[in-house]
Design a protein around this motif. Sequence first.
Motif, PDB file in Angstrom:
ATOM      1  N   VAL A   1       0.881  -1.155  -0.130  1.00 60.89           N
ATOM      2  CA  VAL A   1       0.122  -0.054  -0.124  1.00 60.89           C
ATOM      3  C   VAL A   1       0.874   1.237   0.031  1.00 60.89           C
ATOM      4  O   VAL A   1       1.789   1.282   0.990  1.00 60.89           O
ATOM      5  N   LEU A   2       0.751   2.136  -0.975  1.00 58.45           N
ATOM      6  CA  LEU A   2       1.486   3.281  -1.243  1.00 58.45           C
ATOM      7  C   LEU A   2       0.495   4.524  -0.625  1.00 58.45           C
ATOM      8  O   LEU A   2      -0.511   4.496  -1.073  1.00 58.45           O
ATOM      9  N   THR A   3       1.129   5.339   0.292  1.00 57.05           N
ATOM     10  CA  THR A   3       0.317   6.215   0.956  1.00 57.05           C
ATOM     11  C   THR A   3       0.705   7.585   0.570  1.00 57.05           C
ATOM     12  O   THR A   3       2.060   7.583   0.910  1.00 57.05           O
ATOM     13  N   VAL A   4       0.052   8.547  -0.064  1.00 58.48           N
ATOM     14  CA  VAL A   4       0.587   9.834  -0.569  1.00 58.48           C
ATOM     15  C   VAL A   4      -0.044  10.781   0.463  1.00 58.48           C
ATOM     16  O   VAL A   4      -1.270  10.951   0.546  1.00 58.48           O
ATOM     17  N   ARG A   5       0.583  11.732   1.206  1.00 54.88           N
ATOM     18  CA  ARG A   5       0.143  12.705   2.053  1.00 54.88           C
ATOM     19  C   ARG A   5       0.904  14.282   1.624  1.00 54.88           C
ATOM     20  O   ARG A   5       1.920  14.066   1.344  1.00 54.88           O
ATOM     21  N   ALA A   6      -0.104  15.271   1.642  1.00 56.88           N
ATOM     22  CA  ALA A   6       0.452  16.280   1.295  1.00 56.88           C
ATOM     23  C   ALA A   6      -0.414  17.545   1.872  1.00 56.88           C
ATOM     24  O   ALA A   6      -1.652  17.117   2.387  1.00 56.88           O
ATOM     25  N   GLU A   7       0.048  18.760   2.046  1.00 55.54           N
ATOM     26  CA  GLU A   7      -0.523  19.722   2.655  1.00 55.54           C
ATOM     27  C   GLU A   7      -0.448  21.223   1.967  1.00 55.54           C
ATOM     28  O   GLU A   7       0.665  21.393   1.682  1.00 55.54           O
ATOM     29  N   ARG A   8      -1.528  21.670   1.616  1.00 54.89           N
ATOM     30  CA  ARG A   8      -1.541  23.283   1.318  1.00 54.89           C
ATOM     31  C   ARG A   8      -1.779  24.072   2.402  1.00 54.89           C
ATOM     32  O   ARG A   8      -3.075  23.952   3.201  1.00 54.89           O
ATOM     33  N   VAL A   9      -0.818  24.763   2.931  1.00 55.65           N
ATOM     34  CA  VAL A   9      -1.199  25.556   3.965  1.00 55.65           C
ATOM     35  C   VAL A   9      -1.789  26.797   3.569  1.00 55.65           C
ATOM     36  O   VAL A   9      -1.770  27.598   2.643  1.00 55.65           O
ATOM     37  N   ALA A  10      -2.864  27.254   4.472  1.00 51.40           N
ATOM     38  CA  ALA A  10      -3.588  28.237   4.486  1.00 51.40           C
ATOM     39  C   ALA A  10      -2.628  29.779   4.678  1.00 51.40           C
ATOM     40  O   ALA A  10      -1.919  29.510   5.405  1.00 51.40           O
ATOM     41  N   ARG A  11      -3.121  30.778   4.042  1.00 51.29           N
ATOM     42  CA  ARG A  11      -2.309  32.068   4.248  1.00 51.29           C
ATOM     43  C   ARG A  11      -2.542  32.631   5.503  1.00 51.29           C
ATOM     44  O   ARG A  11      -3.655  32.841   6.160  1.00 51.29           O
ATOM     45  N   ASN A  12      -1.461  32.994   6.176  1.00 49.46           N
ATOM     46  CA  ASN A  12      -1.613  33.588   7.376  1.00 49.46           C
ATOM     47  C   ASN A  12      -1.364  35.226   7.339  1.00 49.46           C
ATOM     48  O   ASN A  12      -0.864  35.450   6.052  1.00 49.46           O
ATOM     49  N   GLY A  13      -1.935  36.038   8.183  1.00 52.13           N
ATOM     50  CA  GLY A  13      -1.584  37.442   7.770  1.00 52.13           C
ATOM     51  C   GLY A  13      -2.900  38.265   7.884  1.00 52.13           C
ATOM     52  O   GLY A  13      -4.185  37.542   7.970  1.00 52.13           O
ATOM     53  N   ASP A  14      -2.937  39.460   7.808  1.00 53.28           N
ATOM     54  CA  ASP A  14      -4.059  40.205   7.548  1.00 53.28           C
ATOM     55  C   ASP A  14      -4.519  40.404   5.981  1.00 53.28           C
ATOM     56  O   ASP A  14      -3.984  41.358   5.462  1.00 53.28           O
ATOM     57  N   TRP A  15      -5.321  39.526   5.655  1.00 50.29           N
ATOM     58  CA  TRP A  15      -5.920  39.633   4.184  1.00 50.29           C
ATOM     59  C   TRP A  15      -7.139  39.338   4.189  1.00 50.29           C
ATOM     60  O   TRP A  15      -7.730  38.570   4.914  1.00 50.29           O
TER      61      TRP A  15
END
Length: 144
Positions: free
Chosen positions: A62-76
Motif C-alpha cells: 500500500v502506497l500512501t501519499v500525504r500532502a498539505e496546502r497551508v492556508a495563508r496567514n496574516g492580515d488579508w
Amino acid sequence: MLLRTTDPFRDLDRIAQQLMGTTNRPAVMPMDAWREGDRFVIEFDLPGVNTDSIDLDVERNVLTVRAERVARNGDWEPLASERPRGAFSRQLVLGDNLDLDRIEAAYADGVLRLVVPVAEKAKPRKIEISQSGSGRGERAELTA
C-alpha cells in the motif's frame, strides 16, 4: 436597504461541495497512472504544495501519499477561495509484481511523479528445457 434571503439548501450544497469535492474542487489529489515498458508511472497534481509537506510511505503493498496546502496567514481578506487547503491523502494498492524498494519520486511544477519498476521476478524470461531419452543432448527453449 439591501434585502437578503437565505436559502438553507444552497448553504447545504455549498458545504457538501467543500467536503466531498466537485470536478472543479476535488477532495483528493487528481492522479494519472500508466505503464511505460518495465515501469509504472504515477503522477499526482499538487499545485501550491511545498515539497517539505509531501510524505510518501509504503507498507506491504500500500502506497500512501500525504500532502498539505497551508492556508495563508496574516492580515488579508479573501475575494475568492476555490483551491482547497489543508491536508490531502491518497492510498494506492500496488501489485506484487512491482519492485516497491526501488520507487523513484520527483516533484516539479506542482506535479509529484512516481516511477515504480516492475520486479525482476515478474518480467518475462526464457526457461531452458532439456530433452531426455533421445540421447542426442539437444535442448529446446520455451518462453515463459
